[in-house]
Write a protein that holds these residues in place. Structure first.
Motif, PDB file in Angstrom:
ATOM      1  N   LYS A  49       0.851  -1.131  -0.215  1.00 23.71           N
ATOM      2  CA  LYS A  49      -0.107   0.008  -0.008  1.00 23.71           C
ATOM      3  C   LYS A  49       0.963   1.201   0.066  1.00 23.71           C
ATOM      4  CE  LYS A  49      -4.039   2.553   0.981  1.00 23.71           C
ATOM      5  NZ  LYS A  49      -3.836   3.642  -0.115  1.00 23.71           N
ATOM      6  N   THR A  50       1.937   1.183   0.597  1.00 23.41           N
ATOM      7  CA  THR A  50       2.803   2.400   0.856  1.00 23.41           C
ATOM      8  C   THR A  50       3.471   2.436  -0.490  1.00 23.41           C
ATOM      9  OG1 THR A  50       3.379   2.057   3.196  1.00 23.41           O
ATOM     10  CG2 THR A  50       4.620   3.290   1.872  1.00 23.41           C
ATOM     11  N   TYR A  51       3.876   1.327  -1.173  1.00 24.55           N
ATOM     12  CA  TYR A  51       4.502   1.659  -2.366  1.00 24.55           C
ATOM     13  C   TYR A  51       3.524   1.985  -3.370  1.00 24.55           C
ATOM     14  CZ  TYR A  51       7.525   0.247  -6.290  1.00 24.55           C
ATOM     15  OH  TYR A  51       8.172   0.106  -7.424  1.00 24.55           O
ATOM     16  N   MET A  52       2.348   1.619  -3.404  1.00 25.36           N
ATOM     17  CA  MET A  52       1.313   2.029  -4.289  1.00 25.36           C
ATOM     18  C   MET A  52       1.137   3.310  -4.055  1.00 25.36           C
ATOM     19  SD  MET A  52       1.202  -0.545  -6.264  1.00 25.36           S
ATOM     20  CE  MET A  52      -0.090  -0.374  -7.337  1.00 25.36           C
ATOM     21  N   ASP A  53       1.163   3.971  -2.792  1.00 24.04           N
ATOM     22  CA  ASP A  53       0.857   5.472  -2.752  1.00 24.04           C
ATOM     23  C   ASP A  53       1.762   6.247  -3.172  1.00 24.04           C
ATOM     24  OD1 ASP A  53      -1.632   4.718  -1.265  1.00 24.04           O
ATOM     25  OD2 ASP A  53      -0.929   5.082   0.657  1.00 24.04           O
ATOM     26  N   LEU A  54       3.089   5.789  -3.224  1.00 24.12           N
ATOM     27  CA  LEU A  54       4.285   6.503  -3.811  1.00 24.12           C
ATOM     28  C   LEU A  54       4.315   6.590  -5.247  1.00 24.12           C
ATOM     29  CD1 LEU A  54       7.178   4.838  -1.627  1.00 24.12           C
ATOM     30  CD2 LEU A  54       6.371   7.229  -1.385  1.00 24.12           C
ATOM     31  N   ILE A  55       3.626   5.511  -5.986  1.00 22.19           N
ATOM     32  CA  ILE A  55       3.414   5.446  -7.264  1.00 22.19           C
ATOM     33  C   ILE A  55       2.395   6.506  -7.737  1.00 22.19           C
ATOM     34  CG2 ILE A  55       2.521   4.176  -9.245  1.00 22.19           C
ATOM     35  CD1 ILE A  55       3.882   1.660  -8.083  1.00 22.19           C
ATOM     36  N   ASP A  56       1.282   6.540  -6.820  1.00 20.99           N
ATOM     37  CA  ASP A  56       0.260   7.367  -7.255  1.00 20.99           C
ATOM     38  C   ASP A  56       0.424   8.815  -6.829  1.00 20.99           C
ATOM     39  OD1 ASP A  56      -1.223   5.145  -7.969  1.00 20.99           O
ATOM     40  OD2 ASP A  56      -2.380   4.799  -5.927  1.00 20.99           O
ATOM     41  N   GLU A  71       2.229  12.323  -7.205  1.00 22.46           N
ATOM     42  CA  GLU A  71       2.592  13.080  -8.618  1.00 22.46           C
ATOM     43  C   GLU A  71       4.151  13.328  -8.432  1.00 22.46           C
ATOM     44  OE1 GLU A  71       0.213  16.421  -9.715  1.00 22.46           O
ATOM     45  OE2 GLU A  71      -1.505  15.192  -9.510  1.00 22.46           O
ATOM     46  N   ALA A  72       4.710  13.541  -7.173  1.00 22.62           N
ATOM     47  CA  ALA A  72       6.040  13.719  -7.040  1.00 22.62           C
ATOM     48  C   ALA A  72       6.948  12.511  -7.091  1.00 22.62           C
ATOM     49  CB  ALA A  72       6.292  13.933  -5.294  1.00 22.62           C
ATOM     50  N   ASN A  73       8.051  12.587  -7.120  1.00 18.79           N
ATOM     51  CA  ASN A  73       9.269  11.644  -7.739  1.00 18.79           C
ATOM     52  C   ASN A  73       9.562  10.947  -6.319  1.00 18.79           C
ATOM     53  OD1 ASN A  73      11.329   9.922  -8.406  1.00 18.79           O
ATOM     54  ND2 ASN A  73      12.051  11.325  -9.833  1.00 18.79           N
ATOM     55  N   HIS A  74       9.090   9.725  -6.245  1.00 17.44           N
ATOM     56  CA  HIS A  74       9.607   8.910  -5.011  1.00 17.44           C
ATOM     57  C   HIS A  74      10.419   7.823  -5.198  1.00 17.44           C
ATOM     58  CE1 HIS A  74       7.070  11.471  -2.332  1.00 17.44           C
ATOM     59  NE2 HIS A  74       6.006  11.155  -3.303  1.00 17.44           N
ATOM     60  N   HIS A  75      11.297   7.984  -6.316  1.00 17.54           N
ATOM     61  CA  HIS A  75      12.088   6.842  -6.880  1.00 17.54           C
ATOM     62  C   HIS A  75      12.896   6.274  -5.745  1.00 17.54           C
ATOM     63  CE1 HIS A  75      16.217   5.327  -8.524  1.00 17.54           C
ATOM     64  NE2 HIS A  75      15.261   5.048  -9.344  1.00 17.54           N
ATOM     65  N   ASP A  76      13.735   7.043  -4.755  1.00 14.99           N
ATOM     66  CA  ASP A  76      14.454   6.567  -3.764  1.00 14.99           C
ATOM     67  C   ASP A  76      13.704   5.760  -2.978  1.00 14.99           C
ATOM     68  OD1 ASP A  76      16.852   7.600  -5.153  1.00 14.99           O
ATOM     69  OD2 ASP A  76      16.864   9.467  -3.580  1.00 14.99           O
ATOM     70  N   ALA A  77      12.576   6.333  -2.541  1.00 13.87           N
ATOM     71  CA  ALA A  77      11.636   5.468  -1.404  1.00 13.87           C
ATOM     72  C   ALA A  77      11.126   4.182  -2.054  1.00 13.87           C
ATOM     73  CB  ALA A  77      10.650   6.543  -1.004  1.00 13.87           C
ATOM     74  N   ALA A 126      13.899   1.587  -1.974  1.00 11.45           N
ATOM     75  CA  ALA A 126      14.319   1.153  -0.951  1.00 11.45           C
ATOM     76  C   ALA A 126      13.337   0.139  -0.309  1.00 11.45           C
ATOM     77  CB  ALA A 126      14.369   2.407   0.161  1.00 11.45           C
ATOM     78  N   LEU A 127      11.900   0.235  -0.694  1.00 10.19           N
ATOM     79  CA  LEU A 127      11.218  -0.680  -0.330  1.00 10.19           C
ATOM     80  C   LEU A 127      11.389  -2.010  -1.038  1.00 10.19           C
ATOM     81  CD1 LEU A 127       7.575   1.460  -0.180  1.00 10.19           C
ATOM     82  CD2 LEU A 127       8.713   0.354   1.733  1.00 10.19           C
ATOM     83  N   LEU A 128      11.747  -1.843  -2.278  1.00 12.56           N
ATOM     84  CA  LEU A 128      11.878  -3.092  -2.863  1.00 12.56           C
ATOM     85  C   LEU A 128      13.376  -3.596  -2.580  1.00 12.56           C
ATOM     86  CD1 LEU A 128      11.274  -1.784  -6.845  1.00 12.56           C
ATOM     87  CD2 LEU A 128       9.827  -3.150  -5.394  1.00 12.56           C
ATOM     88  N   LYS A 129      14.033  -3.049  -2.107  1.00 12.52           N
ATOM     89  CA  LYS A 129      15.378  -3.608  -1.563  1.00 12.52           C
ATOM     90  C   LYS A 129      15.383  -4.351  -0.286  1.00 12.52           C
ATOM     91  CE  LYS A 129      19.087  -0.620  -4.068  1.00 12.52           C
ATOM     92  NZ  LYS A 129      20.026   0.291  -3.716  1.00 12.52           N
ATOM     93  N   GLU A 130      14.247  -3.538   0.341  1.00 13.82           N
ATOM     94  CA  GLU A 130      13.998  -4.184   1.818  1.00 13.82           C
ATOM     95  C   GLU A 130      13.301  -5.617   1.645  1.00 13.82           C
ATOM     96  OE1 GLU A 130      11.083  -3.023   5.477  1.00 13.82           O
ATOM     97  OE2 GLU A 130      11.562  -1.590   4.112  1.00 13.82           O
ATOM     98  N   GLN A 131      12.414  -5.485   0.695  1.00  9.99           N
ATOM     99  CA  GLN A 131      11.604  -6.771   0.484  1.00  9.99           C
ATOM    100  C   GLN A 131      12.577  -7.934  -0.256  1.00  9.99           C
ATOM    101  OE1 GLN A 131       8.717  -7.367   1.585  1.00  9.99           O
ATOM    102  NE2 GLN A 131       8.756  -9.499   0.623  1.00  9.99           N
ATOM    103  N   ARG A 132      13.398  -7.581  -1.170  1.00  6.15           N
ATOM    104  CA  ARG A 132      14.373  -8.356  -1.389  1.00  6.15           C
ATOM    105  C   ARG A 132      15.097  -9.080  -0.719  1.00  6.15           C
ATOM    106  NH1 ARG A 132      19.362  -6.175  -4.184  1.00  6.15           N
ATOM    107  NH2 ARG A 132      19.479  -5.524  -2.031  1.00  6.15           N
TER     108      ARG A 132
END
Length: 143
Positions: A64-71, A73-79, A82-88
């Motif tokens: 949900k946090t990840y999808m909120d970042l996608i949705d 309008e600001a660029n949240h590339h780093d965040a 970070a979520l993807l790396k944490e999940q990996r």
């Protein structure tokens, strides 16, 4: 496309789609005037993405946090990264645990005959009337 067709196309159940909508993983889903959900390519792509992330082990709250970042309008590339790396990293730890379990099972399979032989000898000894103390002395090996 209705919910049943969307579910079949995306490989999830209709209940899963409803749940994803309820928890906010899916943005507004179009509806007919009578309130029936209709699914276009945008929503189907999002369902497929969410499904893939769930298969990768990502918890709903993190997703949900990840999808909120996608949705946003600001660029949240780093965040997002970070979520993807944490999940990996979480999945890598789980992989290590699973590999340990596989190795243990393989060991048990490879030594199955030895183990069964010991159990059979113990049973035969009991049948012959050998005392449990005598058996205990001869079988202190932890399997």
């Amino acid at each position: 496309m209705n919910i049943k067709e969307a579910a079949a196309k995306c490989g999830v159940s209709a209940n899963t789609i409803r749940y994803y909508e309820k928890v906010g993983l899916l943005t507004t889903i179009d509806r007919t005037p009578s309130g029936i959900r209709t699914f276009g390519e945008r929503t189907l792509s999002r369902i497929s993405f969410v499904r893939s992330m769930r298969q990768a082990g990502m918890p709903i709250a993190t997703l949900k946090t990840y999808m909120d970042l996608i949705d946003d309008e600001a660029n949240h590339h780093d965040a997002q990264l970070a979520l993807l790396k944490e999940q990996r990293d979480i999945m890598a730890d789980k992989k290590a645990d699973i590999q340990y379990a596989i190795d243990y099972l393989t060991y048990k399979i490879d030594h199955y005959d030895d183990h069964i032989s010991q159990v059979e000898q113990k049973l035969q000894a009991l049948e012959k009337g050998q005392s449990s103390d005598e058996l205990a002395e001869s079988s202190h090996k932890c399997l």
